[in-house]
Design a protein around this motif. Structure first.
Motif, short mmCIF file in Angstrom:
data_model
loop_
_atom_site.label_atom_id
_atom_site.label_comp_id
_atom_site.label_asym_id
_atom_site.label_seq_id
_atom_site.Cartn_x
_atom_site.Cartn_y
_atom_site.Cartn_z
N ALA A 120 0.84 -1.20 0.00
CA ALA A 120 0.00 0.00 0.00
C ALA A 120 0.88 1.26 0.00
O ALA A 120 0.64 2.21 -0.75
N LEU A 127 -6.38 3.11 2.14
CA LEU A 127 -6.20 2.12 1.08
C LEU A 127 -6.28 0.70 1.65
O LEU A 127 -6.93 -0.18 1.10
N TRP A 163 -8.69 -2.46 0.81
CA TRP A 163 -8.16 -3.79 0.44
C TRP A 163 -8.78 -4.90 1.29
O TRP A 163 -8.71 -6.07 0.92
#
Lengths: 230, 220
Positions: B97, B172, B176
Protein backbone atom coordinates in the motif's frame (compact mmCIF):
# COMPACT_ATOMS: atom_id res chain seq x y z
CA UNK A 1 -9.53 -69.69 -5.12
CA UNK A 2 -8.54 -68.47 -8.56
CA UNK A 3 -10.22 -71.51 -10.09
CA UNK A 4 -13.43 -70.55 -8.34
CA UNK A 5 -13.11 -67.04 -9.66
CA UNK A 6 -12.91 -68.33 -13.21
CA UNK A 7 -15.81 -70.74 -13.04
CA UNK A 8 -18.16 -68.61 -10.95
CA UNK A 9 -16.81 -65.05 -10.78
CA UNK A 10 -19.87 -63.29 -9.43
CA UNK A 11 -20.45 -65.62 -6.53
CA UNK A 12 -16.74 -65.85 -5.71
CA UNK A 13 -16.35 -62.08 -5.53
CA UNK A 14 -19.53 -61.89 -3.52
CA UNK A 15 -18.05 -64.40 -1.09
CA UNK A 16 -14.84 -62.38 -0.85
CA UNK A 17 -16.65 -59.23 0.20
CA UNK A 18 -18.44 -61.25 2.89
CA UNK A 19 -15.06 -61.87 4.49
CA UNK A 20 -13.24 -59.47 6.71
CA UNK A 21 -9.86 -59.54 5.00
CA UNK A 22 -10.44 -57.18 2.05
CA UNK A 23 -12.27 -54.62 4.18
CA UNK A 24 -9.46 -54.59 6.72
CA UNK A 25 -6.95 -54.42 3.91
CA UNK A 26 -8.64 -51.36 2.40
CA UNK A 27 -8.89 -49.62 5.78
CA UNK A 28 -5.24 -50.33 6.60
CA UNK A 29 -4.08 -49.19 3.17
CA UNK A 30 -6.08 -45.94 3.45
CA UNK A 31 -4.83 -45.20 6.96
CA UNK A 32 -1.30 -46.02 5.85
CA UNK A 33 -1.54 -43.44 3.04
CA UNK A 34 -2.84 -40.71 5.37
CA UNK A 35 -0.35 -41.42 8.13
CA UNK A 36 2.46 -41.55 5.61
CA UNK A 37 1.39 -38.16 4.22
CA UNK A 38 0.95 -36.57 7.64
CA UNK A 39 3.57 -38.07 9.90
CA UNK A 40 6.32 -38.83 7.42
CA UNK A 41 6.02 -36.28 4.64
CA UNK A 42 4.43 -33.35 6.49
CA UNK A 43 5.98 -33.60 9.97
CA UNK A 44 9.26 -35.37 9.40
CA UNK A 45 10.15 -34.10 5.92
CA UNK A 46 8.49 -30.66 6.05
CA UNK A 47 6.41 -31.16 2.91
CA UNK A 48 3.33 -29.02 3.52
CA UNK A 49 -0.13 -30.09 2.38
CA UNK A 50 -2.11 -27.95 -0.05
CA UNK A 51 -5.86 -27.43 -0.21
CA UNK A 52 -6.46 -30.42 -2.51
CA UNK A 53 -4.12 -32.56 -0.39
CA UNK A 54 -6.26 -32.14 2.73
CA UNK A 55 -9.35 -33.07 0.73
CA UNK A 56 -7.54 -36.18 -0.42
CA UNK A 57 -6.84 -37.00 3.22
CA UNK A 58 -10.55 -36.74 4.00
CA UNK A 59 -11.27 -39.13 1.12
CA UNK A 60 -8.83 -41.70 2.53
CA UNK A 61 -10.34 -41.31 6.00
CA UNK A 62 -13.80 -41.94 4.57
CA UNK A 63 -12.53 -45.15 2.98
CA UNK A 64 -10.81 -46.22 6.18
CA UNK A 65 -14.00 -45.55 8.13
CA UNK A 66 -16.08 -47.53 5.63
CA UNK A 67 -13.62 -50.41 5.78
CA UNK A 68 -13.67 -50.51 9.58
CA UNK A 69 -17.45 -50.37 9.79
CA UNK A 70 -17.88 -53.19 7.27
CA UNK A 71 -15.12 -55.24 8.91
CA UNK A 72 -16.98 -55.27 12.23
CA UNK A 73 -19.23 -57.88 10.68
CA UNK A 74 -19.03 -58.14 6.88
CA UNK A 75 -22.03 -60.46 6.62
CA UNK A 76 -24.29 -57.89 8.26
CA UNK A 77 -25.99 -56.08 5.37
CA UNK A 78 -26.52 -52.85 7.33
CA UNK A 79 -22.88 -52.46 8.29
CA UNK A 80 -21.81 -53.45 4.81
CA UNK A 81 -24.05 -50.86 3.14
CA UNK A 82 -22.57 -48.15 5.38
CA UNK A 83 -19.12 -49.49 4.53
CA UNK A 84 -19.79 -49.42 0.81
CA UNK A 85 -21.33 -45.95 0.86
CA UNK A 86 -18.42 -44.41 2.78
CA UNK A 87 -15.76 -46.19 0.77
CA UNK A 88 -17.31 -45.57 -2.64
CA UNK A 89 -17.96 -41.93 -1.78
CA UNK A 90 -14.38 -41.54 -0.52
CA UNK A 91 -12.73 -43.19 -3.49
CA UNK A 92 -14.94 -41.37 -5.98
CA UNK A 93 -14.24 -37.95 -4.41
CA UNK A 94 -10.61 -38.95 -4.15
CA UNK A 95 -10.43 -39.51 -7.89
CA UNK A 96 -11.96 -36.07 -8.55
CA UNK A 97 -9.67 -34.26 -6.06
CA UNK A 98 -6.63 -36.00 -7.51
CA UNK A 99 -7.54 -35.13 -11.09
CA UNK A 100 -7.97 -31.50 -10.06
CA UNK A 101 -4.65 -31.52 -8.23
CA UNK A 102 -2.94 -33.03 -11.23
CA UNK A 103 -4.28 -30.22 -13.45
CA UNK A 104 -3.07 -27.63 -10.93
CA UNK A 105 0.28 -29.39 -10.72
CA UNK A 106 0.62 -29.26 -14.49
CA UNK A 107 -0.26 -25.55 -14.60
CA UNK A 108 2.07 -24.74 -11.72
CA UNK A 109 4.99 -26.44 -13.46
CA UNK A 110 4.42 -25.01 -16.92
CA UNK A 111 3.35 -21.77 -18.55
CA UNK A 112 0.03 -23.26 -19.48
CA UNK A 113 -1.93 -21.38 -16.84
CA UNK A 114 -5.33 -21.41 -18.41
CA UNK A 115 -8.11 -23.72 -17.37
CA UNK A 116 -7.29 -23.98 -13.67
CA UNK A 117 -8.26 -22.01 -10.65
CA UNK A 118 -5.97 -20.86 -7.88
CA UNK A 119 -6.28 -22.43 -4.46
CA UNK A 120 -8.73 -21.02 -1.99
CA UNK A 121 -7.16 -19.65 1.20
CA UNK A 122 -9.73 -21.58 3.18
CA UNK A 123 -10.71 -25.15 2.54
CA UNK A 124 -14.39 -25.96 2.15
CA UNK A 125 -14.93 -29.55 3.17
CA UNK A 126 -17.91 -31.64 2.09
CA UNK A 127 -20.97 -31.17 4.31
CA UNK A 128 -19.30 -27.97 5.57
CA UNK A 129 -17.32 -29.93 8.13
CA UNK A 130 -14.93 -27.51 9.88
CA UNK A 131 -12.16 -30.10 9.85
CA UNK A 132 -9.41 -27.50 9.55
CA UNK A 133 -10.60 -25.96 12.81
CA UNK A 134 -11.07 -29.27 14.59
CA UNK A 135 -7.71 -30.66 13.58
CA UNK A 136 -5.44 -28.07 11.97
CA UNK A 137 -2.44 -30.36 11.97
CA UNK A 138 -4.21 -32.85 9.74
CA UNK A 139 -6.57 -30.68 7.73
CA UNK A 140 -5.29 -27.12 7.55
CA UNK A 141 -3.61 -26.46 4.20
CA UNK A 142 -0.24 -24.85 4.78
CA UNK A 143 1.30 -25.57 1.41
CA UNK A 144 0.81 -24.13 -2.05
CA UNK A 145 -1.28 -25.82 -4.69
CA UNK A 146 0.81 -27.85 -7.05
CA UNK A 147 3.96 -27.58 -4.94
CA UNK A 148 5.00 -30.14 -2.38
CA UNK A 149 8.71 -29.48 -2.00
CA UNK A 150 10.14 -29.84 1.50
CA UNK A 151 10.49 -26.41 3.13
CA UNK A 152 12.83 -26.63 6.06
CA UNK A 153 12.34 -23.96 8.73
CA UNK A 154 15.35 -21.89 9.75
CA UNK A 155 17.37 -23.31 12.59
CA UNK A 156 16.20 -26.88 12.15
CA UNK A 157 19.00 -29.42 12.35
CA UNK A 158 18.25 -32.27 9.98
CA UNK A 159 19.50 -35.75 10.70
CA UNK A 160 21.57 -37.26 7.91
CA UNK A 161 18.62 -39.43 6.96
CA UNK A 162 16.23 -36.44 6.83
CA UNK A 163 18.78 -34.50 4.83
CA UNK A 164 19.14 -37.30 2.30
CA UNK A 165 15.41 -37.76 1.86
CA UNK A 166 14.54 -34.05 1.72
CA UNK A 167 17.24 -33.64 -0.92
CA UNK A 168 15.75 -36.56 -2.81
CA UNK A 169 12.36 -34.81 -2.81
CA UNK A 170 13.75 -31.30 -3.36
CA UNK A 171 11.63 -30.83 -6.51
CA UNK A 172 8.50 -32.15 -4.85
CA UNK A 173 6.94 -35.54 -4.33
CA UNK A 174 7.33 -37.95 -7.20
CA UNK A 175 7.20 -41.70 -7.23
CA UNK A 176 10.66 -41.50 -8.74
CA UNK A 177 11.94 -37.96 -8.13
CA UNK A 178 15.08 -37.97 -10.30
CA UNK A 179 12.91 -38.48 -13.40
CA UNK A 180 9.93 -36.45 -12.12
CA UNK A 181 7.94 -39.60 -12.76
CA UNK A 182 4.48 -39.97 -11.21
CA UNK A 183 3.55 -36.93 -9.16
CA UNK A 184 1.48 -37.29 -6.00
CA UNK A 185 -1.81 -36.57 -7.75
CA UNK A 186 -1.18 -39.19 -10.42
CA UNK A 187 -0.33 -41.79 -7.78
CA UNK A 188 -3.41 -41.07 -5.67
CA UNK A 189 -5.69 -41.06 -8.71
CA UNK A 190 -4.50 -44.58 -9.51
CA UNK A 191 -4.92 -45.72 -5.89
CA UNK A 192 -8.42 -44.26 -5.59
CA UNK A 193 -9.39 -45.46 -9.05
CA UNK A 194 -8.33 -49.07 -8.48
CA UNK A 195 -10.10 -49.21 -5.12
CA UNK A 196 -13.22 -47.60 -6.58
CA UNK A 197 -13.28 -50.17 -9.38
CA UNK A 198 -12.94 -53.02 -6.88
CA UNK A 199 -15.68 -51.59 -4.68
CA UNK A 200 -18.13 -51.13 -7.51
CA UNK A 201 -17.49 -54.63 -8.89
CA UNK A 202 -17.75 -56.20 -5.42
CA UNK A 203 -20.94 -54.31 -4.61
CA UNK A 204 -22.47 -55.32 -7.94
CA UNK A 205 -21.59 -58.98 -7.40
CA UNK A 206 -23.04 -58.83 -3.93
CA UNK A 207 -26.31 -57.36 -5.19
CA UNK A 208 -26.56 -59.83 -8.08
CA UNK A 209 -25.97 -62.75 -5.72
CA UNK A 210 -28.55 -61.42 -3.28
CA UNK A 211 -31.14 -61.07 -6.03
CA UNK A 212 -30.32 -64.55 -7.28
CA UNK A 213 -30.71 -66.05 -3.84
CA UNK A 214 -34.05 -64.43 -3.49
CA UNK A 215 -35.14 -65.65 -6.92
CA UNK A 216 -33.85 -69.12 -6.17
CA UNK A 217 -35.86 -69.15 -2.99
CA UNK A 218 -39.08 -68.33 -4.83
CA UNK A 219 -38.57 -70.10 -8.17
CA UNK A 220 -36.47 -72.96 -6.92
CA UNK A 221 -33.87 -74.34 -9.32
CA UNK A 222 -34.96 -72.56 -12.48
CA UNK A 223 -32.99 -69.41 -11.69
CA UNK A 224 -30.79 -67.83 -14.33
CA UNK A 225 -27.99 -66.64 -12.13
CA UNK A 226 -24.61 -66.01 -13.68
CA UNK A 227 -22.21 -68.83 -13.15
CA UNK A 228 -24.98 -71.37 -12.78
CA UNK A 229 -25.77 -71.45 -16.47
CA UNK A 230 -23.23 -74.09 -17.22
CA UNK B 1 -43.08 -33.38 -43.16
CA UNK B 2 -40.81 -31.12 -45.19
CA UNK B 3 -42.11 -28.07 -43.34
CA UNK B 4 -41.39 -29.75 -40.07
CA UNK B 5 -37.74 -30.27 -41.03
CA UNK B 6 -37.52 -26.65 -42.13
CA UNK B 7 -38.81 -25.44 -38.79
CA UNK B 8 -36.26 -27.53 -36.95
CA UNK B 9 -33.40 -26.31 -39.13
CA UNK B 10 -34.53 -22.72 -38.66
CA UNK B 11 -34.77 -22.99 -34.91
CA UNK B 12 -31.34 -24.59 -34.72
CA UNK B 13 -29.92 -21.75 -36.78
CA UNK B 14 -31.57 -19.24 -34.47
CA UNK B 15 -30.18 -20.93 -31.37
CA UNK B 16 -26.71 -21.02 -32.93
CA UNK B 17 -26.97 -17.32 -33.75
CA UNK B 18 -28.03 -16.42 -30.22
CA UNK B 19 -25.36 -18.65 -28.73
CA UNK B 20 -22.79 -16.88 -30.88
CA UNK B 21 -23.80 -13.41 -29.78
CA UNK B 22 -25.61 -12.73 -26.56
CA UNK B 23 -24.75 -15.95 -24.75
CA UNK B 24 -21.03 -15.74 -25.35
CA UNK B 25 -20.34 -15.76 -21.61
CA UNK B 26 -22.40 -17.36 -18.88
CA UNK B 27 -22.85 -16.41 -15.30
CA UNK B 28 -21.73 -19.22 -13.05
CA UNK B 29 -19.12 -20.62 -15.41
CA UNK B 30 -17.30 -17.60 -16.85
CA UNK B 31 -18.00 -15.22 -14.00
CA UNK B 32 -19.99 -14.94 -10.79
CA UNK B 33 -21.80 -12.03 -9.24
CA UNK B 34 -20.30 -11.23 -5.86
CA UNK B 35 -22.74 -11.58 -2.97
CA UNK B 36 -20.99 -8.65 -1.32
CA UNK B 37 -19.87 -6.17 -4.00
CA UNK B 38 -16.75 -4.07 -3.44
CA UNK B 39 -17.83 -0.49 -2.65
CA UNK B 40 -16.82 2.45 -4.87
CA UNK B 41 -15.47 0.21 -7.58
CA UNK B 42 -17.45 1.34 -10.65
CA UNK B 43 -15.16 1.58 -13.67
CA UNK B 44 -12.38 -0.60 -12.25
CA UNK B 45 -10.74 -3.94 -12.77
CA UNK B 46 -9.57 -5.09 -9.36
CA UNK B 47 -6.97 -7.79 -9.09
CA UNK B 48 -6.81 -9.52 -5.72
CA UNK B 49 -3.43 -11.17 -5.17
CA UNK B 50 -1.12 -12.49 -2.47
CA UNK B 51 2.66 -12.82 -2.34
CA UNK B 52 2.03 -16.31 -0.95
CA UNK B 53 0.34 -17.79 -4.04
CA UNK B 54 2.14 -19.48 -6.90
CA UNK B 55 -0.59 -18.69 -9.40
CA UNK B 56 -0.40 -14.99 -8.55
CA UNK B 57 3.30 -15.13 -9.35
CA UNK B 58 2.62 -16.89 -12.64
CA UNK B 59 -0.14 -14.41 -13.53
CA UNK B 60 2.08 -11.48 -12.64
CA UNK B 61 4.82 -12.83 -14.88
CA UNK B 62 2.84 -14.02 -17.89
CA UNK B 63 -0.70 -12.71 -17.93
CA UNK B 64 -1.44 -9.47 -16.09
CA UNK B 65 1.40 -7.42 -17.68
CA UNK B 66 -0.01 -8.37 -21.10
CA UNK B 67 -3.60 -7.86 -20.04
CA UNK B 68 -3.35 -4.38 -18.50
CA UNK B 69 -2.33 -2.57 -21.74
CA UNK B 70 -5.27 -4.19 -23.56
CA UNK B 71 -7.90 -3.07 -21.07
CA UNK B 72 -10.60 -0.68 -22.28
CA UNK B 73 -9.63 2.92 -21.74
CA UNK B 74 -12.39 3.71 -19.28
CA UNK B 75 -11.47 0.88 -16.93
CA UNK B 76 -8.98 1.59 -14.18
CA UNK B 77 -6.68 -1.22 -13.07
CA UNK B 78 -6.36 -1.58 -9.30
CA UNK B 79 -4.27 -4.17 -7.43
CA UNK B 80 -5.57 -5.33 -4.03
CA UNK B 81 -3.28 -7.34 -1.76
CA UNK B 82 -4.93 -10.02 0.38
CA UNK B 83 -3.76 -9.71 3.98
CA UNK B 84 -5.29 -12.93 5.27
CA UNK B 85 -3.14 -15.28 3.20
CA UNK B 86 0.44 -16.09 4.11
CA UNK B 87 2.22 -15.65 7.42
CA UNK B 88 3.14 -12.05 6.61
CA UNK B 89 0.05 -11.04 4.68
CA UNK B 90 -0.52 -8.02 6.93
CA UNK B 91 3.05 -6.72 6.59
CA UNK B 92 2.96 -7.40 2.86
CA UNK B 93 -0.24 -5.39 2.49
CA UNK B 94 1.19 -2.45 4.44
CA UNK B 95 4.32 -2.32 2.34
CA UNK B 96 2.47 -2.74 -0.96
CA UNK B 97 0.00 0.00 0.00
CA UNK B 98 2.85 2.38 0.88
CA UNK B 99 4.59 1.62 -2.42
CA UNK B 100 1.45 1.90 -4.55
CA UNK B 101 0.78 5.39 -3.17
CA UNK B 102 4.42 6.29 -3.72
CA UNK B 103 4.11 5.13 -7.33
CA UNK B 104 1.00 7.26 -7.77
CA UNK B 105 2.71 10.29 -6.25
CA UNK B 106 5.60 9.77 -8.67
CA UNK B 107 3.07 10.18 -11.49
CA UNK B 108 2.68 6.54 -12.48
CA UNK B 109 -0.74 5.69 -13.87
CA UNK B 110 -2.54 2.41 -13.31
CA UNK B 111 -1.12 1.17 -16.66
CA UNK B 112 2.43 1.78 -15.45
CA UNK B 113 2.20 -0.63 -12.53
CA UNK B 114 3.82 -3.38 -14.57
CA UNK B 115 6.68 -1.26 -15.84
CA UNK B 116 10.17 -1.18 -14.37
CA UNK B 117 9.44 2.24 -12.87
CA UNK B 118 6.97 0.83 -10.39
CA UNK B 119 8.20 0.31 -6.83
CA UNK B 120 5.20 -1.89 -6.17
CA UNK B 121 6.32 -4.20 -8.94
CA UNK B 122 9.90 -4.29 -7.66
CA UNK B 123 8.88 -5.27 -4.13
CA UNK B 124 6.26 -7.73 -5.37
CA UNK B 125 8.72 -9.50 -7.63
CA UNK B 126 11.30 -9.62 -4.84
CA UNK B 127 8.78 -11.41 -2.63
CA UNK B 128 7.68 -13.75 -5.38
CA UNK B 129 11.20 -14.85 -6.21
CA UNK B 130 12.20 -15.16 -2.56
CA UNK B 131 9.11 -17.12 -1.58
CA UNK B 132 8.47 -19.27 -4.63
CA UNK B 133 11.86 -19.68 -6.28
CA UNK B 134 14.19 -19.61 -3.29
CA UNK B 135 11.66 -21.08 -0.83
CA UNK B 136 12.39 -18.32 1.70
CA UNK B 137 9.90 -18.40 4.59
CA UNK B 138 11.34 -15.62 6.83
CA UNK B 139 11.28 -17.73 9.97
CA UNK B 140 13.23 -14.97 11.75
CA UNK B 141 10.10 -12.84 11.88
CA UNK B 142 8.28 -9.90 10.28
CA UNK B 143 11.38 -7.68 10.16
CA UNK B 144 13.20 -10.23 8.06
CA UNK B 145 10.19 -10.37 5.77
CA UNK B 146 10.00 -6.58 5.44
CA UNK B 147 13.72 -6.35 4.71
CA UNK B 148 13.31 -8.32 1.47
CA UNK B 149 10.85 -5.79 0.06
CA UNK B 150 12.47 -2.69 1.52
CA UNK B 151 15.86 -3.68 0.11
CA UNK B 152 14.34 -4.21 -3.31
CA UNK B 153 13.05 -0.63 -3.45
CA UNK B 154 15.81 0.98 -1.36
CA UNK B 155 13.66 2.15 1.50
CA UNK B 156 14.68 2.19 5.16
CA UNK B 157 12.64 0.63 7.94
CA UNK B 158 12.26 4.07 9.58
CA UNK B 159 10.88 5.56 6.35
CA UNK B 160 8.44 2.70 6.03
CA UNK B 161 7.28 2.93 9.66
CA UNK B 162 6.55 6.59 9.13
CA UNK B 163 4.84 6.08 5.78
CA UNK B 164 2.57 3.29 6.94
CA UNK B 165 0.86 5.60 9.44
CA UNK B 166 -0.18 7.97 6.67
CA UNK B 167 -3.99 8.27 6.63
CA UNK B 168 -4.01 7.59 2.87
CA UNK B 169 -2.22 4.29 3.41
CA UNK B 170 -4.67 3.37 6.15
CA UNK B 171 -7.62 4.24 3.90
CA UNK B 172 -6.20 2.12 1.08
CA UNK B 173 -5.64 -0.82 3.43
CA UNK B 174 -9.20 -0.53 4.57
CA UNK B 175 -10.38 -0.73 0.96
CA UNK B 176 -8.16 -3.79 0.44
CA UNK B 177 -9.98 -5.58 3.26
CA UNK B 178 -12.68 -6.31 0.69
CA UNK B 179 -10.19 -8.77 -0.84
CA UNK B 180 -11.08 -11.46 1.64
CA UNK B 181 -14.65 -11.91 0.43
CA UNK B 182 -13.41 -12.09 -3.14
CA UNK B 183 -10.66 -14.62 -2.39
CA UNK B 184 -13.08 -16.84 -0.50
CA UNK B 185 -15.04 -17.60 -3.66
CA UNK B 186 -12.40 -19.28 -5.81
CA UNK B 187 -9.02 -18.31 -4.39
CA UNK B 188 -6.43 -15.94 -5.79
CA UNK B 189 -5.65 -14.34 -8.15
CA UNK B 190 -9.13 -12.93 -8.47
CA UNK B 191 -10.22 -10.39 -11.10
CA UNK B 192 -13.30 -8.29 -10.35
CA UNK B 193 -15.00 -5.97 -12.85
CA UNK B 194 -16.83 -2.92 -11.46
CA UNK B 195 -16.59 -4.43 -7.97
CA UNK B 196 -19.41 -6.78 -8.88
CA UNK B 197 -18.37 -9.50 -11.28
CA UNK B 198 -15.67 -11.99 -10.38
CA UNK B 199 -14.07 -13.75 -13.33
CA UNK B 200 -13.74 -17.51 -12.93
CA UNK B 201 -10.06 -17.99 -13.69
CA UNK B 202 -10.74 -21.62 -14.57
CA UNK B 203 -12.68 -20.59 -17.68
CA UNK B 204 -10.07 -18.19 -19.03
CA UNK B 205 -8.53 -19.66 -22.14
CA UNK B 206 -6.59 -16.70 -23.51
CA UNK B 207 -5.73 -13.09 -22.73
CA UNK B 208 -7.88 -11.87 -25.62
CA UNK B 209 -10.81 -13.91 -24.36
CA UNK B 210 -10.32 -12.38 -20.95
CA UNK B 211 -10.35 -8.87 -22.44
CA UNK B 212 -13.57 -9.72 -24.28
CA UNK B 213 -15.20 -10.94 -21.07
CA UNK B 214 -14.04 -7.84 -19.18
CA UNK B 215 -15.55 -5.66 -21.90
CA UNK B 216 -18.84 -7.46 -21.65
CA UNK B 217 -18.97 -7.30 -17.85
CA UNK B 218 -18.00 -3.63 -17.85
CA UNK B 219 -21.23 -2.63 -19.57
CA UNK B 220 -23.43 -4.85 -17.42
Amino acid sequence: MIGNLRSDPVRTISQWQDKRFLWVFMAVLSLFMVILAHSVFQIWLYMRPCEQCVYIRLAFFAMAFGGIVAAINPSNPGLKIVGYLCAIWGSFKGVLYSIKLNKIHHAAHSDDLFGVQGCSPEPTFPFHLPLDKWSPEWFKPTGDCGYDNPIIPDGVQLSSMQKAITDFYADGWYLWPPAHFGNMAQCTVITFGVILLFLVVAAACWVVTLVCKRQAATQDASSTCPGRLA
Amino acid sequence: MFRFVKIIVKSFALVALLAGTSFAFTEGTDYVKLAKPIPNAQGTLIKVFSYDCPFCYKYDKKITPNLVPKLPGDLKFRPFHLKTKGKYGVQGSELFAVLLLKDQKAGLSDRDLYTEKSLLKKAKMAYYTAYHDKKERWDAGPDAYLKTGLDAVGMTKAEFDKAKNDPQVKALLKEWDASYDVAKVQGVPGFVVNGKYLIMTKSITSIDGMVKLINELKTK
